[in-house]
Write an enzyme that holds these catalytic residues in place. Structure first.
Site, PDB file in Angstrom:
ATOM      1  N   LYS A 187       0.844  -1.208   0.000  1.00 49.83           N
ATOM      2  CA  LYS A 187       0.000   0.000   0.000  1.00 49.83           C
ATOM      3  C   LYS A 187       0.870   1.246   0.000  1.00 49.83           C
ATOM      4  O   LYS A 187       0.623   2.201  -0.744  1.00 49.83           O
ATOM      5  CB  LYS A 187      -0.917   0.016   1.236  1.00 49.83           C
ATOM      6  CG  LYS A 187      -2.122  -0.890   1.097  1.00 49.83           C
ATOM      7  CD  LYS A 187      -2.862  -1.065   2.419  1.00 49.83           C
ATOM      8  CE  LYS A 187      -3.940  -2.138   2.251  1.00 49.83           C
ATOM      9  NZ  LYS A 187      -4.515  -2.589   3.524  1.00 49.83           N
ATOM     10  N   GLN A 199      -4.847  -1.194   9.676  1.00 50.53           N
ATOM     11  CA  GLN A 199      -4.765  -2.549   9.106  1.00 50.53           C
ATOM     12  C   GLN A 199      -5.393  -3.562  10.070  1.00 50.53           C
ATOM     13  O   GLN A 199      -5.015  -3.627  11.235  1.00 50.53           O
ATOM     14  CB  GLN A 199      -3.292  -2.898   8.829  1.00 50.53           C
ATOM     15  CG  GLN A 199      -3.076  -4.227   8.153  1.00 50.53           C
ATOM     16  CD  GLN A 199      -3.622  -4.269   6.723  1.00 50.53           C
ATOM     17  OE1 GLN A 199      -3.452  -3.333   5.946  1.00 50.53           O
ATOM     18  NE2 GLN A 199      -4.307  -5.347   6.388  1.00 50.53           N
ATOM     19  N   ASP A 223     -11.338   3.209   4.269  1.00 51.78           N
ATOM     20  CA  ASP A 223     -11.753   1.802   4.204  1.00 51.78           C
ATOM     21  C   ASP A 223     -13.285   1.687   4.181  1.00 51.78           C
ATOM     22  O   ASP A 223     -13.820   0.628   3.870  1.00 51.78           O
ATOM     23  CB  ASP A 223     -11.220   1.044   5.435  1.00 51.78           C
ATOM     24  CG  ASP A 223     -10.155   0.020   5.065  1.00 51.78           C
ATOM     25  OD1 ASP A 223     -10.025  -0.307   3.870  1.00 51.78           O
ATOM     26  OD2 ASP A 223      -9.454  -0.446   5.981  1.00 51.78           O
TER      27      ASP A 223
END
Ligand code: NDP
Length: 295
Positions: free
Chosen positions: A53, A97, A120
């Protein structure tokens, strides 16, 4: 019939280059989008995701801020970091994460993120906004699937869509997005009766089950578009292999089009994370959103 292959890798590269063009436009105005990724602990798979990422964030011209915290970090320390990132004007997107170590309360951490920076799309406000058809941050994997479907099929209106899986991160938001595009949507799960018959009615079949190669060709309507979200690591013939939730060989004989694993949905997830960060940055600065990169 042999299905057309939906090349997610190539499409993701195209999405990233559109994001890069959008970023260049912002940089010319003196604004650099920034994505902060928070990694707690040493989980090897998470470390790989975070590294890739970070690399792609920089490649599209954005600032990447990585925060690596010890697995023993307390809930309060983690929440303090999120508060700091929420307040930082250089940070437009925040991603924590998952999964987090067991002593941390995942929902409380996610809901502490400023919804406008929740790239997200897991914050309860974004979940509610999506469910009510309002502008939101959309979870990256379902957004990637939607982009592939629109690219392949154009107008999705009136099509029968079956989503196998009802998780908060894939199945449910996927179903909401398909409903938003006027599909007739069925959500199937582990308690669904006659799953095969349900799937066989689908013009669009999305598999997000987490069971290697469970959806075989006899679940697929001839000509259907099959999107395989699954990522399963299995051992076959003494070798490690990555397979989806769909049995590619048999499904490809029946489907009209299908995503492979790897190279299908997977690459779209990070591309959509970058797209969401660009969108968040545009919104934060009162600028028009990038075209074709949102739901
Ligand atoms: P979850 O385990 O959270 O959810 C799986 C869903 O599948 C559940 O709703 C479950 O039903 C349903 N299910 C399980 N077994 C069956 C069965 N035998 N028949 C019908 N339904 C069943 O998984 P996720 O949604 O997080 O992930 C799904 C897959 O997608 C995984 O392979 C994961 O690795 C992959 N993934 C890929 C991403 C990418 O970037 N490409 C990103 C995220 C996930 P129930 O609710 O009844 O238990």
């Amino acid at each position: 019939m042999t299905a057309a292959v939906i090349d997610g890798k190539a499409f993701a590269a195209e999405v990233r280059s559109r994001v890069a063009a959008g970023v260049a436009g912002l940089v010319a105005k003196g604004i650099t989008p920034g994505l902060a990724v928070v990694l707690v602990g040493e989980d090897p798979a998470s470390q790989v995701y975070v590294r890739s990422k970070g690399k792609m964030t920089v490649e599209v011209g954005m600032n990447s801020f990585e925060h690596k915290l010890d697995a023993s970090v307390s809930q309060d320390e983690l929440l303090a970091l999120i508060a700091q990132l929420n307040a930082d004007p250089a940070v437009h997107g925040i991603l924590v994460q998952l999964p987090l170590p067991g002593h941390l309360e995942e929902a409380a951490v996610i809901n502490a993120i400023d919804p406008a920076k929740d790239v997200d799309g897991f914050h309860i406000s974004n979940v509610g906004l999506l469910a009510t058809g309002q502008k939101s941050m959309v979870p990256c994997t379902p957004l990637g699937c939607l982009m592939l479907l629109r690219d392949r099929l154009g107008d999705l209106s009136g099509l029968n869509a079956v989503v196998v899986g009802r998780s908060n991160i894939v199945g449910k938001p996927m179903a909401q997005l398909l409903l938003g595009d006027s599909c007739t949507v069925t959500i199937a799960h582990s308690r669904t009766k006659d799953l095969k018959e349900v799937c066989k009615r689908a013009d669009i079949l999305v598999a997000a089950v987490g069971r290697p190669e469970m959806i075989t060709g006899d679940y697929v309507k001839p000509g259907a578009t099959v999107i395989d979200v699954g990522i399963n690591r299995i051992e076959r013939d003494g070798k490690q292999k990555l397979v989806g939730d769909v049995d590619y060989a048999s499904a490809a004989e029946v489907a009209g089009a299908i995503t492979p694993v790897p190279g299908g949905v997977g690459p779209m997830t990070i591309a959509c994370l970058l797209a969401n960060t660009l969108t968040a940055c545009c919104r934060a600065n009162g600028l028009p959103e990038p075209e074709g990169l949102t739901a």
